[in-house]
Design an enzyme around this catalytic site. Structure first.
Site, short mmCIF file in Angstrom:
data_model
loop_
_atom_site.label_atom_id
_atom_site.label_comp_id
_atom_site.label_asym_id
_atom_site.label_seq_id
_atom_site.Cartn_x
_atom_site.Cartn_y
_atom_site.Cartn_z
N GLU A 164 1.27 -1.14 0.17
CA GLU A 164 -0.13 0.20 -0.18
C GLU A 164 0.90 1.07 -0.04
O GLU A 164 2.30 1.28 0.39
CB GLU A 164 -1.22 -0.85 0.85
N LYS A 166 2.05 4.35 1.20
CA LYS A 166 2.51 5.16 2.56
C LYS A 166 2.44 6.12 2.30
O LYS A 166 2.74 7.61 2.26
CB LYS A 166 3.80 4.80 2.95
N ASP A 168 1.75 10.42 3.29
CA ASP A 168 1.96 11.32 4.12
C ASP A 168 1.72 11.90 5.39
O ASP A 168 0.67 13.08 4.69
CB ASP A 168 3.09 12.75 3.04
N TYR A 276 -5.47 1.78 8.22
CA TYR A 276 -4.27 0.18 7.35
C TYR A 276 -4.51 -1.10 8.28
O TYR A 276 -3.31 -1.39 7.87
CB TYR A 276 -3.51 1.17 6.78
N LYS A 365 11.41 3.20 0.73
CA LYS A 365 10.95 5.55 0.77
C LYS A 365 10.79 5.38 -1.44
O LYS A 365 12.42 5.24 -0.94
CB LYS A 365 11.79 5.56 1.62
N CYS A 460 18.77 38.26 -27.36
CA CYS A 460 19.18 37.27 -27.41
C CYS A 460 20.44 36.65 -27.05
O CYS A 460 21.21 36.32 -28.23
CB CYS A 460 18.19 36.55 -28.45
N CYS A 463 21.79 34.56 -29.97
CA CYS A 463 21.89 35.11 -32.02
C CYS A 463 21.54 36.19 -31.67
O CYS A 463 21.98 37.03 -32.69
CB CYS A 463 20.36 34.65 -32.61
N CYS A 478 12.64 35.76 -27.98
CA CYS A 478 13.70 36.52 -29.20
C CYS A 478 12.73 36.29 -30.41
O CYS A 478 12.59 35.38 -30.54
CB CYS A 478 15.11 35.04 -28.99
N CYS A 484 17.87 32.16 -35.90
CA CYS A 484 18.78 32.02 -34.28
C CYS A 484 18.90 30.20 -34.07
O CYS A 484 17.83 29.81 -34.11
CB CYS A 484 17.63 32.66 -32.84
#
Ligand code: IWH
Length: 720
Positions: A164, A166, A168, A276, A365, A460, A463, A478, A484
């Site tokens: 399953e 985990k 947080d 759980y 983890k 730019c 270019c 640009c 370019c």
């Protein structure tokens, strides 16, 4: 995979103030709403309040209905009535209870609003300690865990595990006496926790009364309280708007919300939970396996994580780890790994504990998604459409499972807002395959006399063409176009990319070389490349040159939507390309169309329509398209079979592996016929296409009675 939960941000308390109420989508959910029989059900009662009815009889009736609807909505994710109906019944019950306070029961659904504040939490001693899990950070550690178990069991054959996600969040325990919720506690130090009964009661996903007469007289369940991501973001936004502090992460938000001394505060937070497992149980009998126990708990009214799954071996665990890793960014809540538990409870007991952790379970983890590093340089990258993206060059750092040395700062507005400067210590985030980004600066670590914030360059960096920022747009561009080199490279990278012409083996580095040598200026030039010439490139042999020539040749056979997408017309993504292809049918028809005509395509607005018309109106583009077509790019004509729209309105879910076509190809075939592909199975799904090793989606389809197609049946459907 997880569904994009329609009701995650729900403020499920029917008593909540309207402005804190759920996402309006929830109430308009046709799944809940399109059930006329629900409101015509005499028991649900379309009548206003209980005028003339015996309130002492009506109140328990209402409670039963509300408990049932609450269960269907939260634990089963399958609402039976529209939210408004639920709300109406709640108001009716509230009315009766206000008029007849003697009829109020402690676990009435009305009692979730939040009781009066307490001065301090009492303490609760856990009858069985709430232990923590050992962590594994690598596959080897997980295999080692499994090996130790089999050694101890003196067993060669694989062990079956329950896997399953985990979450947080915050672990909690809930005690039910004779089926009624009586006490809830945080994990605390594992031995004793805080009494958060009144706070837990406000979480609608926690049943106050169990849905069976034969639950054990004393039943403790354990689970995790968490704040779903959507609710977390919404809550933080509101907190900041009120001038309050935001929570740093969903975990802290869940912990802070559950540990409020005023239960009304907890009631106002978008909390959710999963159960759980069980803790201390007296009387009754429970199943012999963990997964079976979860199923039973679900029947009793508890909300079980829909991603939990049984696997037959440690290999299955590792596969599950990868599946969840891939699904991680699409889940409506944050997970930091997965948990494997030996499924057989007798075996669990036999294995027992070492110090404070069970031998029969482990948390695998995921790599941390955030890390600290410093900014070496801030530079500007030029994209396919000329957009300048500020990029932070970083002190390399390991995050999200890879070493990262560049992170995007998105655009000038973001850069300014986050105030990121050279020398700063920053939080970097790399979630899944998403481009790493700078989350924020740690201002307390900024060097004194550091440089000022970088400014948008006027020219730019590649270019030298002028850079413009149109109106108040965040994006600066640009103006060099194909003059370019950066734009030329990016145009070709897009053209060759997997979802466009998918030219195998033509990687970014190679494209850089081809453009730098000026062998390739536009996508059309790719089709004049010869193996003999390619073989003279750096680190490129005869063989790879041959292979590339073949791959370029093979890429000429494509589809019209892919071709249109590959052209890289501004704002034309895959969906728009598909729409254009379906509407016009041929590239000639599309080229001849005016912006007004293009705008008739469903979901195409004026901006995109203008971009499309402007693209084909440009002389250089027109020449490129001519040359591409002349070089032999072809696609099957969009005849009736291809774009007839016979799957219009049909929703598909793909699961497992298909032998004869990739997932992308299946998706394309469905979309081309007007169908939709969704990630999760619901009652609204028309077909689940199940390949080999189809998992939970297939089960869900069977549960909901959704039509399941095997590969052969799916191919037949496409041919019709
Ligand atoms: C107005 N909800 O918590 C309102 N449909 O069976 C009332 C209830 C809910 C929302 C908005 C989001 C959420 C709905 C049901 C059951 C429990 C519940 C339902």
């Amino acid at each position: 995979m997880a569904k994009a939960k329609k009701k995650v941000p729900a403020r499920p308390k029917a008593s909540a103030k309207p402005e804190t109420r759920s996402n309006p989508k929830v109430s308009s959910d046709p799944k809940a709403g399109a059930k006329p029989e629900a409101t015509s059900n005499p028991k649900a009662g379309a009548k206003p309040a209980a005028a003339g009815r015996d309130p002492a009889a009506r109140a328990p009736e209402l409670r039963e209905l509300l408990e049932r609807y609450n269960y269907r909505y939260h634990a089963l994710d399958d609402p039976e009535v529209p939210d408004a109906e639920y709300d109406r019944l709640m108001l009716e019950l509230r009315g009766i209870e206000a008029e007849h306070p003697q009829l109020v029961t402690p676990n009435s659904p009305t009692q979730r609003v939040g009781a009066a504040p307490v001065a301090a939490f009492g303490t609760v001693r856990h009858r069985i300690p709430m232990l923590s899990l050992d962590n594994a950070f690598s596959e080897e550690e997980v295999r080692e865990f499994d090996r130790r178990i089999r050694e101890r069991l003196e067993q060669e054959r694989p062990v079956r595990y329950a896997a399953e996600p985990k979450l947080d969040g915050l672990a909690f325990s809930a005690v039910y006496e004779n089926g009624e919720f009586t006490q809830g506690a945080t994990r605390g130090d594992g031995e004793t926790g805080e009494d958060v009964t009144l706070n837990l009661k406000t979480i609608a996903a926690l049943p106050l009364k169990l849905r069976s007469a034969d639950v054990p007289p004393l039943l403790e369940v354990r689970g995790e309280v968490f704040m779903p991501l959507a609710g977390f973001e919404r809550f933080n936004k509101q907190a900041l708007a009120r001038g309050e502090k935001a929570y740093v992460n969903p975990r802290n938000a869940a912990a802070g919300s559950l540990r409020q001394l005023d239960p009304r505060m907890t009631a106002s937070r978008p909390l959710d939970l999963f159960i759980y497992g069980t803790g201390y149980v007296e009387g009754g009998t429970l199943p012999t396996h963990h997964a079976q126990t979860l199923q039973l708990l679900r029947q009793w009214g508890f909300k079980i994580c829909p991603q939990s799954k049984v696997v037959e071996s440690i290999e299955g665990c590792l596969e599950y780890y990868h599946e969840m890793g891939a699904a991680r960014s699409t889940l409506p809540y944050q997970i930091d790994g997965v948990v494997y538990k030996v499924d057989d409870l007798d075996v669990q007991r036999h294995l027992g504990f070492v110090s404070r952790a069970p031998r029969w379970a482990i948390a695998h983890k995921f790599p941390a998604e955030e890390a600290l590093t410093t900014v070496r340089e801030i530079e500007f990258q030029v994209g396919r459409t000329g957009a300048l993206t500020p990029v932070a060059r970083l002190e390399p750092v390991f995050v999200g499972g890879v070493t990262v040395s560049n992170a995007t700062l998105h655009n000038m507005d973001e850069l300014t807002r986050k105030d990121v400067r050279v020398g700063d210590t920053v939080v970097i985030r790399r979630a899944g395959d998403v481009i790493p980004e700078v989350v924020r600066v740690l201002p307390e670590r900024r060097p004194v006399d550091g440089p000022a914030l970088v400014e948008l360059p006027a020219k730019c960096p590649v270019c030298g063409s002028p850079v413009v920022r149109e109106g108040d747009q965040a994006i600066a561009r640009c103006t060099g176009g194909r003059t370019c080199a950066a734009q030329r490279k990016e145009e070709i990278k897009h053209f060759a990319s997997r979802r466009a012409l998918d030219i195998q083996g033509l990687g970014d580095k190679l494209i850089d070389q081809l453009v730098e040598r000026d062998w390739v200026r536009t996508p059309a030039d790719l089709f004049g490349l010869e193996a003999s010439r390619l073989a003279t490139l750096d680190r490129f042999g005869e063989k790879s040159a041959q292979k590339l020539e073949v791959a370029i040749e093979a890429a000429k056979r494509t589809s019209l939507p892919r071709f249109l997408y590959a052209l890289g017309i501004r704002d034309v993504g895959e969906a728009t390309a598909l729409g254009l292809a379906q509407y016009f049918g041929t590239v000639e028809a599309l080229r001849a169309a005016t912006a007004e005509e293009v705008q008739r395509v469903p979901d195409v607005g004026p901006v995109v329509a203008r971009n499309v018309a402007a693209y084909f109106g440009d002389a250089e583009n027109a020449e490129i398209v001519d040359r591409l077509l002349a070089s032999g790019i072809t696609w099957p004509a969009l005849d009736k079979n291809a774009a007839s729209g016979e799957l219009t309105g049909k929703t598909f879910v793909l699961t497992g592996t298909l032998a004869s076509l990739t997932r992308d190809a299946a998706q394309e075939a469905i979309a081309l016929r007007g169908g939709k592909v969704s990630g999760s199975v619901s009652k609204k799904t028309h077909y689940v296409v199940a390949g080999t090793e189809a998992g939970s989606k297939l089960r869900k389809a069977e549960e909901l009675g959704v039509e399941v197609l095997d590969e052969a049946a799916f191919l037949t459907l496409l041919k019709q």
